[in-house]
Motif scaffolding. Structure first.
Motif, PDB file in Angstrom:
ATOM      1  N   THR A  26       0.832  -1.201   0.000  1.00 25.25           N
ATOM      2  CA  THR A  26       0.000   0.000   0.000  1.00 25.25           C
ATOM      3  C   THR A  26       0.872   1.259   0.000  1.00 25.25           C
ATOM      4  OG1 THR A  26      -0.231  -0.120   2.429  1.00 25.25           O
ATOM      5  CG2 THR A  26      -1.907  -1.230   1.105  1.00 25.25           C
ATOM      6  N   ILE A  27       0.937   1.946   1.115  1.00 24.53           N
ATOM      7  CA  ILE A  27       1.635   3.227   1.166  1.00 24.53           C
ATOM      8  C   ILE A  27       3.128   3.078   0.855  1.00 24.53           C
ATOM      9  CG2 ILE A  27       2.269   5.154   2.673  1.00 24.53           C
ATOM     10  CD1 ILE A  27      -0.344   4.625   4.206  1.00 24.53           C
ATOM     11  N   LYS A  28       3.762   2.042   1.386  1.00 21.97           N
ATOM     12  CA  LYS A  28       5.207   1.878   1.227  1.00 21.97           C
ATOM     13  C   LYS A  28       5.623   1.757  -0.233  1.00 21.97           C
ATOM     14  CE  LYS A  28       8.127   1.201   3.790  1.00 21.97           C
ATOM     15  NZ  LYS A  28       9.184   2.108   4.274  1.00 21.97           N
ATOM     16  N   THR A  29       4.796   1.102  -1.049  1.00 26.47           N
ATOM     17  CA  THR A  29       5.160   0.872  -2.447  1.00 26.47           C
ATOM     18  C   THR A  29       4.603   1.939  -3.382  1.00 26.47           C
ATOM     19  OG1 THR A  29       5.274  -1.518  -2.097  1.00 26.47           O
ATOM     20  CG2 THR A  29       5.027  -0.766  -4.371  1.00 26.47           C
ATOM     21  N   TYR A  30       3.357   2.335  -3.187  1.00 24.46           N
ATOM     22  CA  TYR A  30       2.676   3.183  -4.164  1.00 24.46           C
ATOM     23  C   TYR A  30       2.349   4.576  -3.633  1.00 24.46           C
ATOM     24  CZ  TYR A  30       2.255  -1.127  -6.829  1.00 24.46           C
ATOM     25  OH  TYR A  30       2.540  -2.279  -7.525  1.00 24.46           O
ATOM     26  N   PHE A  31       3.174   5.083  -2.714  1.00 24.36           N
ATOM     27  CA  PHE A  31       2.905   6.426  -2.206  1.00 24.36           C
ATOM     28  C   PHE A  31       3.074   7.484  -3.301  1.00 24.36           C
ATOM     29  CE2 PHE A  31       7.473   5.874  -1.474  1.00 24.36           C
ATOM     30  CZ  PHE A  31       8.002   7.088  -1.899  1.00 24.36           C
ATOM     31  N   LYS A  32       3.976   7.247  -4.253  1.00 23.57           N
ATOM     32  CA  LYS A  32       4.211   8.255  -5.291  1.00 23.57           C
ATOM     33  C   LYS A  32       2.988   8.444  -6.192  1.00 23.57           C
ATOM     34  CE  LYS A  32       7.514   9.831  -8.787  1.00 23.57           C
ATOM     35  NZ  LYS A  32       8.826   9.594  -9.464  1.00 23.57           N
ATOM     36  N   PRO A  33       2.402   7.380  -6.781  1.00 26.45           N
ATOM     37  CA  PRO A  33       1.195   7.614  -7.585  1.00 26.45           C
ATOM     38  C   PRO A  33       0.030   8.163  -6.767  1.00 26.45           C
ATOM     39  CG  PRO A  33       1.685   5.251  -7.418  1.00 26.45           C
ATOM     40  CD  PRO A  33       2.878   5.989  -6.905  1.00 26.45           C
ATOM     41  N   PHE A  34      -0.068   7.769  -5.491  1.00 22.36           N
ATOM     42  CA  PHE A  34      -1.131   8.315  -4.632  1.00 22.36           C
ATOM     43  C   PHE A  34      -0.969   9.831  -4.488  1.00 22.36           C
ATOM     44  CE2 PHE A  34      -1.876   9.857  -0.259  1.00 22.36           C
ATOM     45  CZ  PHE A  34      -3.267   9.860  -0.266  1.00 22.36           C
ATOM     46  N   LEU A  35       0.242  10.269  -4.164  1.00 20.73           N
ATOM     47  CA  LEU A  35       0.471  11.700  -3.949  1.00 20.73           C
ATOM     48  C   LEU A  35       0.326  12.492  -5.241  1.00 20.73           C
ATOM     49  CD1 LEU A  35       3.498  11.602  -1.458  1.00 20.73           C
ATOM     50  CD2 LEU A  35       1.107  12.138  -0.942  1.00 20.73           C
ATOM     51  N   LEU A  36       0.758  11.939  -6.368  1.00 26.08           N
ATOM     52  CA  LEU A  36       0.663  12.658  -7.639  1.00 26.08           C
ATOM     53  C   LEU A  36      -0.774  12.782  -8.116  1.00 26.08           C
ATOM     54  CD1 LEU A  36       3.726  11.310  -9.677  1.00 26.08           C
ATOM     55  CD2 LEU A  36       3.428  13.596  -8.714  1.00 26.08           C
ATOM     56  N   THR A  37      -1.572  11.724  -7.925  1.00 27.54           N
ATOM     57  CA  THR A  37      -2.934  11.735  -8.460  1.00 27.54           C
ATOM     58  C   THR A  37      -3.960  12.322  -7.493  1.00 27.54           C
ATOM     59  OG1 THR A  37      -3.281   9.455  -7.696  1.00 27.54           O
ATOM     60  CG2 THR A  37      -2.504   9.756  -9.956  1.00 27.54           C
ATOM     61  N   GLU A  38      -3.813  12.062  -6.200  1.00 26.63           N
ATOM     62  CA  GLU A  38      -4.828  12.490  -5.241  1.00 26.63           C
ATOM     63  C   GLU A  38      -4.387  13.667  -4.377  1.00 26.63           C
ATOM     64  OE1 GLU A  38      -6.613   9.204  -3.140  1.00 26.63           O
ATOM     65  OE2 GLU A  38      -6.404   7.896  -4.892  1.00 26.63           O
ATOM     66  N   ARG A  39      -3.109  13.962  -4.395  1.00 31.49           N
ATOM     67  CA  ARG A  39      -2.610  15.144  -3.681  1.00 31.49           C
ATOM     68  C   ARG A  39      -1.722  15.969  -4.610  1.00 31.49           C
ATOM     69  NH1 ARG A  39      -6.050  13.308  -1.172  1.00 31.49           N
ATOM     70  NH2 ARG A  39      -6.139  12.722   1.024  1.00 31.49           N
ATOM     71  N   GLY A  40      -2.043  15.924  -5.902  1.00 36.81           N
ATOM     72  CA  GLY A  40      -1.244  16.630  -6.902  1.00 36.81           C
ATOM     73  C   GLY A  40      -1.278  18.130  -6.750  1.00 36.81           C
ATOM     74  N   PHE A  41      -2.280  18.654  -6.031  1.00 39.88           N
ATOM     75  CA  PHE A  41      -2.347  20.096  -5.794  1.00 39.88           C
ATOM     76  C   PHE A  41      -1.285  20.530  -4.778  1.00 39.88           C
ATOM     77  CE2 PHE A  41      -5.410  17.847  -3.154  1.00 39.88           C
ATOM     78  CZ  PHE A  41      -5.144  18.309  -1.876  1.00 39.88           C
ATOM     79  N   LEU A  89       9.222  17.142  -5.138  1.00 39.34           N
ATOM     80  CA  LEU A  89       8.839  17.281  -3.732  1.00 39.34           C
ATOM     81  C   LEU A  89       8.629  15.909  -3.094  1.00 39.34           C
ATOM     82  CD1 LEU A  89       8.246  19.166  -1.425  1.00 39.34           C
ATOM     83  CD2 LEU A  89       5.869  19.342  -2.220  1.00 39.34           C
ATOM     84  N   ILE A  90       8.098  14.976  -3.862  1.00 39.85           N
ATOM     85  CA  ILE A  90       7.917  13.610  -3.352  1.00 39.85           C
ATOM     86  C   ILE A  90       9.277  12.993  -3.035  1.00 39.85           C
ATOM     87  CG2 ILE A  90       7.201  11.266  -3.992  1.00 39.85           C
ATOM     88  CD1 ILE A  90       4.892  12.567  -5.556  1.00 39.85           C
ATOM     89  N   GLY A  91      10.259  13.231  -3.891  1.00 38.53           N
ATOM     90  CA  GLY A  91      11.603  12.730  -3.618  1.00 38.53           C
ATOM     91  C   GLY A  91      12.168  13.301  -2.329  1.00 38.53           C
ATOM     92  N   ILE A  92      11.903  14.578  -2.107  1.00 35.03           N
ATOM     93  CA  ILE A  92      12.422  15.233  -0.900  1.00 35.03           C
ATOM     94  C   ILE A  92      11.759  14.676   0.354  1.00 35.03           C
ATOM     95  CG2 ILE A  92      12.531  17.421   0.363  1.00 35.03           C
ATOM     96  CD1 ILE A  92      12.797  18.812  -2.384  1.00 35.03           C
ATOM     97  N   ILE A  93      10.422  14.590   0.363  1.00 33.57           N
ATOM     98  CA  ILE A  93       9.759  14.082   1.571  1.00 33.57           C
ATOM     99  C   ILE A  93      10.038  12.591   1.757  1.00 33.57           C
ATOM    100  CG2 ILE A  93       7.926  15.809   1.364  1.00 33.57           C
ATOM    101  CD1 ILE A  93       6.038  13.321   0.872  1.00 33.57           C
ATOM    102  N   GLY A  94      10.236  11.876   0.642  1.00 28.53           N
ATOM    103  CA  GLY A  94      10.609  10.476   0.762  1.00 28.53           C
ATOM    104  C   GLY A  94      11.942  10.337   1.464  1.00 28.53           C
ATOM    105  N   MET A  95      12.902  11.163   1.053  1.00 31.74           N
ATOM    106  CA  MET A  95      14.232  11.136   1.655  1.00 31.74           C
ATOM    107  C   MET A  95      14.154  11.482   3.140  1.00 31.74           C
ATOM    108  SD  MET A  95      17.637  13.234   0.478  1.00 31.74           S
ATOM    109  CE  MET A  95      16.813  14.819   0.735  1.00 31.74           C
ATOM    110  N   LEU A  96      13.418  12.513   3.477  1.00 31.41           N
ATOM    111  CA  LEU A  96      13.322  12.934   4.872  1.00 31.41           C
ATOM    112  C   LEU A  96      12.549  11.935   5.725  1.00 31.41           C
ATOM    113  CD1 LEU A  96      12.608  16.767   4.381  1.00 31.41           C
ATOM    114  CD2 LEU A  96      14.766  15.667   5.023  1.00 31.41           C
ATOM    115  N   SER A  97      11.466  11.382   5.174  1.00 33.60           N
ATOM    116  CA  SER A  97      10.648  10.451   5.955  1.00 33.60           C
ATOM    117  C   SER A  97      11.367   9.141   6.212  1.00 33.60           C
ATOM    118  CB  SER A  97       9.317  10.189   5.245  1.00 33.60           C
ATOM    119  OG  SER A  97       9.523   9.509   4.025  1.00 33.60           O
TER     120      SER A  97
END
Length: 417
Positions: free
Chosen positions: A236-251, A257-265
């Motif tokens: 779920t989140i661990k594998t597909y967080f990128k498409p989730f954030l791009l499609t449902e939190r793309g605003f 930015l996903i790369g940055i928060i991925g690195m920090l998280s």
């Protein structure tokens, strides 16, 4: 024999072994985490859409079904030879796959890689490291290994600068990694328990199906349920967080930015891995899993259902940190209930049964995300997985600070048919 095989005091060799397994896990994790940030580049290379990637990964996961045969080989040739040979083959085929634009060729090569993708770290730790340090060492090795995910996330920020950087970033890390793993690996020792079994003139012949006995049944079943639930969470989140954030939190989010928060998280994952060792050895395996699953659930709610950047980021940190705790303790449980001669194949069967989840789960992710949404699909799958795992834990004995031979004598032999 338990006193002879179980060292009570920490020795300098254990420091070297911990360092080696940490380095090994780093490159193992990099091979796993790098792909999370290149799904869109895979799609371009293969001429498919990002939504097709889960189905491709499902087919690729079929390769894991055959690695049960290699788990049996581990009980024949030993832990040292296995950790040098199998991961090396897996990494080489991973590298080749990055230059395989034909879809069928790509799938076959990745399937071969999956077949050999075996991490024997927990097996070696369980048999070599003193019982009171077992979880701690596992946490350290995985914590250091998690630095690989941070590196993968950090490099992904720069992929747009050069069309080939997504491939090059994998080669630059994995080629030196293979050399280091093999070079340093020649200096580790075979585990004492494995050598003792080999020297035993009265040893029983072990075969691939030898663990299917009444005395093992309960623990195999419930450990399989636990690992299956962890595989569901990973899907779920661990594998597909990128498409989730791009499609449902793309605003809010873009790829950089996903790369940055991925690195920090992922720093949260490091904390989780280190903490898991202390918690597993102090609180015990079961209490640690209950606590971690509860906090993971809270984190998933924050990540999936809040439209605010800060709460999404906080939720992602909690998800990464406490999934790490769940993984360490679950991995330890899979190797603590078997006799040494059957330990690798016993754990192998647990992961074999649980490996059907990545196969079928990846096929289901796309239609579920279309029917509901990425977020709602993750919530439903994750909630069910956490509930089922907590129920299964009721039937698993606590193993904190217990020598492997003691666990086998009290929890397995006492119920022998």
């Amino acid at each position: 024999m338990a006193n002879q095989l179980e060292s009570e005091q920490w020795k300098p060799y254990f420091t070297f072994l911990t360092a080696y397994l940490a380095i090994f896990t780093f490159f193992h994790f990099y091979g796993l985490s790098h792909k999370i940030f290149v799904f869109d580049y895979w799609a371009l290379m293969l001429g498919v859409t990002v939504n097709d990637i889960p189905a491709i990964l499902a087919v690729v996961s079929l390769g894991s079904l055959s690695n049960i045969l290699l788990k049996r080989v581990i009980d024949v040739i030993g832990r040292k030879k296995s950790i040098l040979l199998f991961p090396t083959i897996s990494h080489v085929f991973n590298i080749i796959s990055y230059y395989s634009p034909n879809l069928l060729t790509f799938i076959v090569i990745r399937m071969i890689s999956w077949t050999f993708m075996i991490n024997s770290s927990s097996l070696i730790i369980s048999e070599e490291v003193p019982a009171r340090y077992r979880s701690t060492v596992s946490g350290i090795t995985m914590g250091v290994g998690m630095c690989a995910a941070i590196l993968a996330a950090g490099l992904s920020i720069f992929f747009n600068l050069n069309p080939e950087l997504w491939r090059a970033s994998f080669i630059w890390v994995m080629v030196p990694g293979i050399v280091i793993i093999v070079g340093l690996g020649t200096q580790i020792k075979e585990t004492r328990r494995f050598l003792e079994i080999k020297r035993d003139p009265n040893k029983k012949k072990v075969h691939l199906f030898s663990v299917f006995k009444k005395k093992y049944a309960k623990n195999i079943i419930f450990c399989t349920v636990i690992i299956t639930c962890l595989n569901l969470l990973y899907l779920t989140i661990k594998t597909y967080f990128k498409p989730f954030l791009l499609t449902e939190r793309g605003f809010i989010f873009n790829s950089e930015l996903i790369g940055i928060i991925g690195m920090l998280s992922y720093f949260g994952s490091m904390v989780g891995y280190y903490t898991s060792g202390i918690l597993g050895d102090k609180l015990g395996r079961k209490k640690t899993l209950y606590m971690a699953s509860a906090i993971y659930f809270v984190g998933s709610i924050l990540f999936l259902f809040t439209p605010n950047f800060i709460t999404i980021f906080l939720g992602f940190i909690l998800v990464n940190a406490f999934f790490a705790v769940l993984m360490v303790i679950g991995d330890i449980l899979t190797v603590e209930f078997f006799h040494t001669g059957e330990r690798a194949v016993g754990a192998g069967w647990i992961y074999w049964f649980a490996s059907f989840i990545p196969i079928f789960g990846n096929f289901l992710i796309t239609p579920l995300s279309t029917l509901f949404s990425w977020g709602m699909s993750f919530f439903m799958i994750g909630t069910v997985a956490i509930i089922v795992m907590c129920i299964a834990l009721i039937f698993i004995p606590e193993t904190k600070h217990r020598v492997l031979e003691e666990i086998y004598a009290t929890e397995i032999e006492k119920g022998k048919a």
